[in-house]
Design an enzyme around this catalytic site. Sequence first.
Site, PDB file in Angstrom:
ATOM      1  N   SER A 278       0.784  -1.239   0.000  1.00  0.00           N
ATOM      2  CA  SER A 278       0.000   0.000   0.000  1.00  0.00           C
ATOM      3  C   SER A 278       0.810   1.280   0.000  1.00  0.00           C
ATOM      4  O   SER A 278       0.231   2.363  -0.103  1.00  0.00           O
ATOM      5  CB  SER A 278      -0.970   0.008   1.181  1.00  0.00           C
ATOM      6  OG  SER A 278      -2.039  -0.876   0.939  1.00  0.00           O
ATOM      7  N   ILE A 279       2.126   1.201   0.101  1.00  0.00           N
ATOM      8  CA  ILE A 279       2.898   2.420  -0.138  1.00  0.00           C
ATOM      9  C   ILE A 279       2.627   2.924  -1.559  1.00  0.00           C
ATOM     10  O   ILE A 279       2.769   4.112  -1.847  1.00  0.00           O
ATOM     11  CB  ILE A 279       4.397   2.172   0.114  1.00  0.00           C
ATOM     12  CG1 ILE A 279       4.653   2.089   1.625  1.00  0.00           C
ATOM     13  CG2 ILE A 279       5.264   3.277  -0.484  1.00  0.00           C
ATOM     14  CD1 ILE A 279       6.087   1.847   2.012  1.00  0.00           C
TER      15      ILE A 279
END
Length: 378
Positions: free
Chosen positions: A74-75
Amino acid sequence: MRRLRFAPMTIQGICEDRFGAVRETLATLLEGDDVGAAAAVYVDGEPVVDLWGGYADAARTVAWERDSITNVWSITKTMTALCALILADRGDLDLDAPVAEYWPEFAAAGKGGVLVRHLLSHTAGLPTWDEPMATEDLYDWEIATSRLAAQAPRWEPGTRAGYHAVTQGYLVGEVVRRVTGRSLGRFFAEEVAGPLGADFHIGLPAEHDHRVVPIIPPPAAPSPEADDPRNRPGNPPVPPAIANTLAWRRAEIPAANGHGNARSIGAVQSVLAGGGTARGVRLLSPEGCERVFEEQFRGTDQILGVPMRYGIGYGLNGGWLPNPRSCFWGGWGGSLVVVDLDARMTVSCVMNRMADPASDAGQRAFLLVMAAYEGLTA
């Protein structure tokens, strides 16, 4: 400025003396349960820490190299959010406009009032798909986006937040595609990563496969049917090992399948920390950067079940970071990026061994971030 260099197979890279605590922390983590990892710190757009070490495989036989990259989960959302902020800053995208202004089909099922900013702040009411999805459907952009366009929101948009773990990338990505005529991955490559020389990819070309460090799932990895909070209610199932497949790498999943390393994450996000400019490249105005801090939600995220503050595309400092004008986001399993506009600093870390969400998922990254702040006062 004296830079430290380290021996092969331990910690390698560069580190300003004052940030030695970052090196020491990374070394400690790799002496423990971590297998391979990298950490980077940028100040005023310039790298002051760029370290990596350990191994690229669970058997600890292949070294993590300088240019190793891995799936950062999710970065990736921070890269997608930056694309939207750039378009808003250019005047091509109105964050306060209805999504349907750019994507007319999205107005179906009562979503005419959903605003672009709702997509960026997990408040749109579309945290997952209502219609059953196979994992393979994530690789078909038309299927993934058209089904979201057709369904009704689960709550009144803007009134609640629920982590849009996978759907956010398709929602924001389709708006970017409608505005620019380019996919999110292509827009990011041409307008962000390219100008900055950043080795980060949303949709990984085959030429980079040899550099990919496989994800090591946690010992108690959730089964495909598990009610994992990052993917609740598991539609479609996203088992951790899927990140190691070619189909996952090739697709554009702008919330979850970005491939990069600590250096490239920092290289991109340092633009935000620097008021829109890094290493002579301007992508945003200072005012465009400040839009991140327009708070959209404060309270308990009904998917994650924890208190959250959401701004435009980023989590906002809830008191665990020293400076108020700070934002962040993490990747499933432990990776993290922190962007501090007050200190003009970006801290990023990635690792291949995913932590058990019930144990040390955030602790490793937190230690590295705090070590970086030590360097600011050294």
